[in-house]
Motif scaffolding. Structure first.
Motif, short mmCIF file in Angstrom:
data_model
loop_
_atom_site.label_atom_id
_atom_site.label_comp_id
_atom_site.label_asym_id
_atom_site.label_seq_id
_atom_site.Cartn_x
_atom_site.Cartn_y
_atom_site.Cartn_z
N GLU A 127 -0.67 3.01 2.12
CA GLU A 127 0.41 2.97 3.11
C GLU A 127 1.75 2.58 2.50
OE1 GLU A 127 -0.98 0.47 6.27
OE2 GLU A 127 -2.57 1.87 6.81
N SER A 128 1.73 1.62 1.58
CA SER A 128 2.99 1.21 0.94
C SER A 128 2.69 0.48 -0.36
CB SER A 128 3.81 0.31 1.87
OG SER A 128 3.13 -0.91 2.09
N GLY A 179 -5.00 1.54 3.81
CA GLY A 179 -5.48 1.67 5.17
C GLY A 179 -6.98 1.48 5.24
N SER A 183 -5.26 -2.61 7.92
CA SER A 183 -4.88 -2.46 6.51
C SER A 183 -5.15 -3.75 5.74
CB SER A 183 -3.39 -2.10 6.40
OG SER A 183 -2.60 -3.13 6.95
#
Length: 133
Positions: A41-42, A55, A64
């Motif tokens: 996700e990041s 995730g 997450s």
């Protein structure tokens, strides 16, 4: 050699095995390699350590997890590359001995249940590789 010498050698060997077992029990923690299919996700870099947010699609408890990245080459890859094509990660879970004993974590522990249930063990996880599509 006479029997007394053999008995002394055997007793010393048994004592050494017992001492090593006790030392390993109290000093050795729990570690496990984990391979998990997931999305990324990041990614964030703080104070020389990277943090990859993955995730947890199969988890009902949380969406997450934020996992530490310590390898410099992997940090560069994640900061410079696309995250959308990541389909999985390799991680290592290293739980200190006192925590493993307190929470009864051992060889029969379901690592995925630990990861999916809460963020309590995230600090013991480190990403070692990512898989891309």
């Amino acid at each position: 050699m006479n029997r007394k010498v053999l008995a002394a050698i055997f007793s010393a060997a048994v004592l050494a095995i017992i001492i090593l077992t006790v030392i390993l029990y109290y000093l050795g923690g729990y570690s496990s390699f984990v391979c998990m299919g997931c999305t990324a996700e990041s990614y964030e870099q703080k104070d020389g350590t990277g943090y990859l947010t993955i995730g947890l699609e199969d988890s009902t408890a949380r969406d997450s997890a934020v996992i530490r990245v310590t390898q410099e080459a992997l940090q560069r890859e994640l900061s410079e590359g696309e995250l959308t094509d990541i389909i999985g990660v390799n991680m290592i879970l290293e739980v200190p001995a006192h925590v493993a004993r307190k929470h009864n974590i051992g060889s029969n522990t379901n690592v995925f249940a630990l990861i999916y249930a809460s963020d309590a063990y995230d600090k013991y996880l480190t990403v070692t590789a990512v898989f891309r599509n």
